[in-house]
Every structure is written in structure tokens, then in C-alpha cells.
Design a protein around this motif. Structure first.
Motif, PDB file in Angstrom:
ATOM      1  N   HIS A 120       0.818  -1.075  -0.022  1.00 22.63           N
ATOM      2  CA  HIS A 120       0.116  -0.007  -0.167  1.00 22.63           C
ATOM      3  C   HIS A 120       0.866   1.389  -0.130  1.00 22.63           C
ATOM      4  O   HIS A 120       0.375   2.313  -0.008  1.00 22.63           O
TER       5      HIS A 120
ATOM      6  N   GLN B  41      -2.912  -6.897   3.282  1.00 21.12           N
ATOM      7  CA  GLN B  41      -2.425  -6.738   4.708  1.00 21.12           C
ATOM      8  C   GLN B  41      -1.036  -7.211   5.046  1.00 21.12           C
ATOM      9  O   GLN B  41      -0.822  -8.251   5.093  1.00 21.12           O
TER      10      GLN B  41
ATOM     11  N   ARG C  60      -6.473  -1.299  -5.171  1.00 18.50           N
ATOM     12  CA  ARG C  60      -5.364  -0.896  -4.367  1.00 18.50           C
ATOM     13  C   ARG C  60      -4.686   0.644  -4.342  1.00 18.50           C
ATOM     14  O   ARG C  60      -4.217   1.094  -3.639  1.00 18.50           O
TER      15      ARG C  60
ATOM     16  N   HIS D  33      -6.820   2.122  -2.131  1.00 14.64           N
ATOM     17  CA  HIS D  33      -6.470   1.914  -0.663  1.00 14.64           C
ATOM     18  C   HIS D  33      -5.064   2.529  -0.336  1.00 14.64           C
ATOM     19  O   HIS D  33      -4.968   3.304   0.840  1.00 14.64           O
ATOM     20  N   GLY D  34      -4.020   2.646  -1.111  1.00 10.07           N
ATOM     21  CA  GLY D  34      -2.906   3.251  -0.791  1.00 10.07           C
ATOM     22  C   GLY D  34      -2.997   4.891  -0.712  1.00 10.07           C
ATOM     23  O   GLY D  34      -2.453   5.346   0.146  1.00 10.07           O
TER      24      GLY D  34
ATOM     25  N   CYS E 181      -4.745   5.531   2.826  1.00 10.47           N
ATOM     26  CA  CYS E 181      -3.790   5.278   3.737  1.00 10.47           C
ATOM     27  C   CYS E 181      -2.670   6.627   3.925  1.00 10.47           C
ATOM     28  O   CYS E 181      -2.429   6.849   5.107  1.00 10.47           O
ATOM     29  N   LYS E 182      -2.409   6.989   2.642  1.00 10.79           N
ATOM     30  CA  LYS E 182      -1.546   8.198   2.807  1.00 10.79           C
ATOM     31  C   LYS E 182      -2.473   9.237   3.573  1.00 10.79           C
ATOM     32  O   LYS E 182      -1.828   9.993   4.525  1.00 10.79           O
TER      33      LYS E 182
ATOM     34  N   HIS F  49      -2.507   8.912   7.292  1.00 11.02           N
ATOM     35  CA  HIS F  49      -1.187   8.967   7.827  1.00 11.02           C
ATOM     36  C   HIS F  49      -1.020   7.615   8.464  1.00 11.02           C
ATOM     37  O   HIS F  49      -0.596   7.510   9.538  1.00 11.02           O
ATOM     38  N   GLY F  50      -1.574   6.481   7.994  1.00 10.35           N
ATOM     39  CA  GLY F  50      -1.468   5.128   8.660  1.00 10.35           C
ATOM     40  C   GLY F  50      -2.215   4.419   7.831  1.00 10.35           C
ATOM     41  O   GLY F  50      -2.869   4.582   7.099  1.00 10.35           O
ATOM     42  N   PHE F  51      -2.222   2.878   8.243  1.00  8.62           N
ATOM     43  CA  PHE F  51      -2.584   1.789   7.591  1.00  8.62           C
ATOM     44  C   PHE F  51      -4.345   1.846   7.831  1.00  8.62           C
ATOM     45  O   PHE F  51      -4.736   1.892   8.863  1.00  8.62           O
ATOM     46  N   VAL F  52      -5.067   1.827   6.816  1.00  7.79           N
ATOM     47  CA  VAL F  52      -6.610   1.660   6.841  1.00  7.79           C
ATOM     48  C   VAL F  52      -6.838   0.336   6.154  1.00  7.79           C
ATOM     49  O   VAL F  52      -6.269   0.012   5.296  1.00  7.79           O
TER      50      VAL F  52
ATOM     51  N   ALA G  31     -11.595   0.214   2.848  1.00  4.76           N
ATOM     52  CA  ALA G  31     -11.481   0.999   1.514  1.00  4.76           C
ATOM     53  C   ALA G  31     -12.264   0.467   0.558  1.00  4.76           C
ATOM     54  O   ALA G  31     -12.586   1.221  -0.073  1.00  4.76           O
TER      55      ALA G  31
END
Ligand code: 5FX
Length: 533
Positions: free
Chosen positions: A249, A325, A473, A476-477, A480-481, A484-487, A492
């Protein structure tokens, strides 16, 4: 009205390059594909590849992938695709293929000139012009050497997720280092197809993502980083030549000025790590939970799904780090005898008609009176069966003759029992199955699959899952940006269309197949010891 953000997935398959654009509601709003053989005939490929005279080596010209990007983006711009609204791009590449870049490449990439084509600018950046791809089978000696160096096939599988496979990139790298040491020495970066395309997009080397990196026999699937012992056993100075590994991601950069000026993308369009086609299919089918598996019924049949606890095996299958993941895994098994074998039996017994075939299938009962058959039309990899042929066994486990109707059922039941047996061996335990690929419309086959596994079978609205998964994706990426962390990937893609149930298991038939499985496994052993390596 504020324009909706769009997300672009680019899928570089063996045959062509495809773009899929989705909006924030996950609706597909645009698709366009080009075909390498047809649209770029100057590269003289067949099925996107060059088969060499030795019958083992298969390559594709790296410059063809470069030319394909300008061609596709030009067509998209001319068709009015809303490229200015694309907030992020991700992508998918055929797995295992390597792109060899020389010491000029990074400065050419960093200085792309909008007045010239990519092809004109990148034509001399390759230290090896013909990229080895996944269809190559020429590295058996390098595979054996890797397994000896690392303590055997099971040790290689436990470290890298798969035993040494000819098509896996590390073994291809070892071959080039041994047979073409000058080219190896001139190489500044070895990219995967999936890291080469974003390198063009961002105007600099894009890293390899951890999921496609798992298809190289070089990456430690537990640490998610290169495995020093595997690198050492493969070729010198590999850490520098491969560059870093990133989670799938990760944002790998923003789009180079070339693309905004030439095609009208926004200047800050984010580029999310690309990954392999199979990892992207997992994303496209949203297979995030352990127990959701996909069975793709095509030329080859493929079973894949997410796993929390991997069981790498030297006997069968591959384990990749998950593309959605970072802490989880993806398991995949490929069976070579898929649709072509089904068609061979249809042509032999049903005059080429699926309707007749299905009517004949209904004339026998689940379990086929204890008959079990192995239909090997071309050499099989799961399990390894080198010599093609058909082996038929009666209820007493002795060789037997089958009627056409019994043959038809034995083929379908055998294929589904094999999937269940081998998927189970690497830890795949389905809760539900998503069927994709051409043969997923075959109701008889789908019902047997549901009965053998004892779970419901669903189908997805879109069959082109790698390209769609790349677009998911990208979204998704981007999320996450922004966060500022993993979603979680599931959050998503929560708006994606639901799957449609196409079969429910029949409990009585399931009980028959559960009883048959140990017999199937031991008869398979007999066939393997007679016709295997
Ligand atoms: C997977 O290991 C494969 O080699 C193929 O499915 C390629 O990824 C096809 F592109």
C-alpha cells in the motif's frame, strides 16, 4: 459540483496493457485495453512473448512495455478519460518477469522530455533487452543449485514461500549472471515488471512491493525483506541491484511531469506500489478474510486465498506476503490441467457440446460409484506428473474402464478433489469460494466444487480482477496516505458490489466426497510414482 476523485489501475498482463478507472464509490467508470501482438506488431510477439528455439526460454522485449504506456495513455486522453481527476494510480504486472536497467537508466528516467516518446528516450536503458518472463522454463540447474545451497526444497519453501521454481526471478537472475556476466555487471537495477512500470511513472526507480517480491525465491516471507542467504546463493551485489522492498500500500512517488504535460494528469497524482497479477486478483476479489478463497477456472486452474498462518510446502503451491494486509499471507496453487483438459474430454465424449456434456454428467451420481480418474492432458505441476495420460480406477482401487458418462463425472470430481486436497495441504480451508474465469459459468462443475468443499460458491460481477484489484489498491494506498497510517483494506472497499451466490452444497454429496478424499490422495500417489519425475 466537486468532481469525484478517480483511481486508475494499470494491468500489464502477458498479452497486453489494460486501464481500469474507478470512482470513490468503487464503480468502474472507464476501461481500455491494448494488445501487444495486435497493437504493437513491430515487437513481433506471439501472446506477448518470444518463444526461443530451445523450447524452454521465453522472453518479452522490455521496450514493448514502454511503448505500450504512451499508446494506452494517448488513446485514453483522446477518448476523453478524466485523467485530471485521477488521484492515485496503482498497477499489476505479470509475476516473476525481470527488467534489467543499466547505469544510464536513472538519469534518463529523471529527465523525461515531453517532446519525445518514452520509447525514443528509454531505448538504450536496458542491460538485457529481452526480459525473461514467467513462461520461461530454462533455469532447472539454477533451481537445483539454490536448493542445495539453502538445505533442500523444503528449506527454500520455508524461507521464501515456494520451493525453487524455474520462472521465479532469482533463478532467472542466477542464469543471467552465469551466462551473461558483462550484462550483469552493467546492470544498475533489476526491476520486476510490476516495479518497472511505476518507475517510468515517477521518473525514478520504484521499489518492489513485498507481495510480488515473494515470487522471486529471494524474499524472506516472515521478515518481508530480502533473505541474505538466498541473495548470496543467487548472484553478487544483489541488495544494491534490487533496491528496497515496500509494503504493497506504500506510495512510491508522484507522477512525473511528462505525464501531466502530455496526458493531462494532475501534477500531484500519487503512485501506489504496483504488485503481481495474482496478488491484484486477490485484492480485486476482496479476499481479505482467512477462509474466503478464489478458484479461477481458465487454461490453468488456480486456487488462492488469504491466510494468517502460512504452511509453505516443497510439494505444492506458493505463499506470498499479502498485498492488502502486511501481516498476513496469500496462498496460491496452480493446476496446469484446466479448461483445455475439460475441452478434450468434452470433444471426445460430447461432440464438442457443453449442453450434451452437462446432460451426460447428470446421468451419474455424486461419487461416481467409487470411480476415480486422473486426466493429464499436459504435464501437471500440482502434483508433478510429467507423462500425460489418463489413469482410471474402480471402487476396488484397481485399473478400470469407464463409460463416457463416468469419464465426464470422474474428470470434474477429480479436478475438484485435487484442488481440495492440495489447497488443504498448504493451509487453505475455505469458508466460501469465489469462482472466476471462463468455466465459472459451468453449473455442473460449480455444483461439484460446492459439494466437494462443502461451502457455497459465489461469483463476482467483473471477471477482470487483476486490473480492478489494481484500481482498488490505488484507492487503498491513497486512503492510507490521507490517514497517515494503515487503513484496513476491507474499509477501503466496503462499497464494492456484493458477490452473487451460484451454488449451495448438498450435504449428502459432501459426505460422499469427504469419504473419497483419502482414497483420491493415495491413488494420486500411485499415479505420481508411475508418471512423475
Ligand atoms: C504465477 O506464479 C504465474 O507465473 C502466472 O500466473 C503469471 O503471474 C501470469 F502473469
Amino acid at each position: 459540483m466537486i468532481a469525484s476523485k478517480l483511481f486508475l489501475g494499470l494491468d500489464s498482463s502477458t498479452q497486453g496493457l489494460k486501464a481500469t478507472i474507478i470512482d470513490e464509490q468503487l464503480e468502474v467508470v472507464y476501461e481500455h485495453a491494448i494488445n501487444f501482438d495486435h497493437d504493437l506488431p513491430q515487437f513481433k510477439t506471439k501472446g506477448g512473448a518470444h518463444q526461443h528455439e530451445d523450447g524452454l526460454t521465453v522472453t518479452a522485449p522490455a521496450l514493448m512495455w514502454v511503448a505500450a504506456m504512451d499508446l494506452l495513455f494517448g488513446l485514453m486522453r483522446d477518448e476523453g478519460a478524466l485523467l485530471a481527476n485521477v488521484a492515485a494510480i496503482s498497477g499489476s504486472g505479470q509475476q516473476h518477469g525481470s527488467v534489467w536497467l543499466n547505469t544510464e537508466a536513472s538519469s534518463v528516467l529523471a529527465n523525461l522530455d515531453v517532446s519525445q516518446t518514452l520509447e525514443a528516450q528509454l531505448k538504450s536503458v536496458f542491460s538485457v533487452a529481452d526480459s525473461p518472463i514467467w513462461m520461461d522454463f530454462s533455469t532447472t540447474a539454477q533451481c537445483q543449485a539454490l536448493e542445495v545451497a539453502l538445505g533442500g526444497a523444503q528449506a527454500v519453501a520455508e524461507l521464501t514461500g515456494s520451493r525453487a521454481f524455474e520462472r521465479f526471478t532469482g533463478n532467472q537472475i542466477a542464469k543471467i549472471h552465469q551466462q551473461n556476466p558483462e550484462a550483469y555487471a552493467e546492470t544498475d537495477r533489476i526491476a520486476l515488471v510490476s516495479s518497472f512500470l511505476p518507475s517510468i511513472l515517477i521518473g525514478g526507480y520504484a521499489p518492489i512491493d513485498v507481495s510480488d517480491g515473494s515470487g522471486m525465491n529471494l524474499l524472506d516471507i516472515q521478515s518481508g525483506d530480502w533473505a541474505p542467504a538466498a541473495l548470496e546463493a543467487t548472484a553478487p551485489n544483489l541488495v544494491e541491484k534490487l533496491g528496497p522492498v515496500v509494503p504493497s500500500h506504500a506510495i512510491v512517488g508522484t507522477l512525473a511531469g511528462y505525464f501531466s504535460e502530455r496526458y493531462g494528469f494532475v501534477a500531484d497524482c500519487a503512485v501506489v506500489a504496483f504488485s503481481g497479477d495474482n496478488p491484484n486478483s486477490l485484492a480485486g476479489l476482496r479476499l481479505e478474510n482467512t477462509g474466503d478463497i478464489a478458484i479461477s477456472l481458465g487454461t490453468s486452474d488456480t486456487v488462492f486465498g488469504s491466510l494468517a498462518e502460512p504452511h509453505p510446502s516443497a510439494e505444492e503451491g506458493h505463499i506470498f506476503v499479502s498485498p492488502v494486509q502486511p501481516e498476513a499471507f496469500m496462498a496460491m496453487i496452480v493446476f496446469k490441467n484446466g479448461s483445455l483438459t475439460r475441452e478434450m474430454i468434452r470433444d471426445t465424449h460430447a461432440g464438442g457440446s457443453w449442453k450434451t456434456y452437462d446432460a451426460m454428467l447428470q446421468q451419474t451420481a455424486p461419487g461416481n460409484g467409487g470411480r476415480i480418474g486422473f486426466y493429464i492432458n499436459e504435464p501437471e505441476i500440482t502434483p508433478t506428473i510429467v507423462t500425460p495420460g489418463i489413469s482410471r480406477f474402480g471402487a476396488d482401487d484397481q485399473p478400470a474402464a469407464f463409460s463416457p458418462e463416468e469419464d465426464i463425472r470422474a474428470l470434474y470430481e477429480g479436478q475438484c478433489l485435487s484442488m481440495r486436497l492440495h489447497a488443504g495441504n498448504i493451509g487453505i480451508e475455505p469458508r466460501r469460494i469465489l469462482a472466476t474465469g471462463g468455466a465459472s459459468v459451468d453449473k455442473g462443475l460449480i455444483q461439484i466444487m460446492s459439494n466437494v468443499f462443502g461451502v457455497a460458491v459465489y461469483t463476482a460481477e467483473k471477471s477482470d480482477t487483476a486490473s480492478l484489484g489494481a484500481a482498488y489498491r490505488g484507492l487503498h494506498g491513497f486512503l492510507c496516505k490521507e490517514a497517515h497510517g494503515f487503513v484496513p483494506f476491507a474499509d477501503a472497499v466496503s462499497a464494492a458490489p456484493p458477490f452473487t451466490k451460484i451454488a449451495e452444497p448438498d450435504r449428502d454429496a459432501h459426505a460422499v466426497y469427504i469419504a473419497m478424499l483419502p482414497r483420491y490422495a493415495s491413488l494420486e500417489q500411485c499415479v505420481v510414482s508411475k508418471n512423475g519425475v
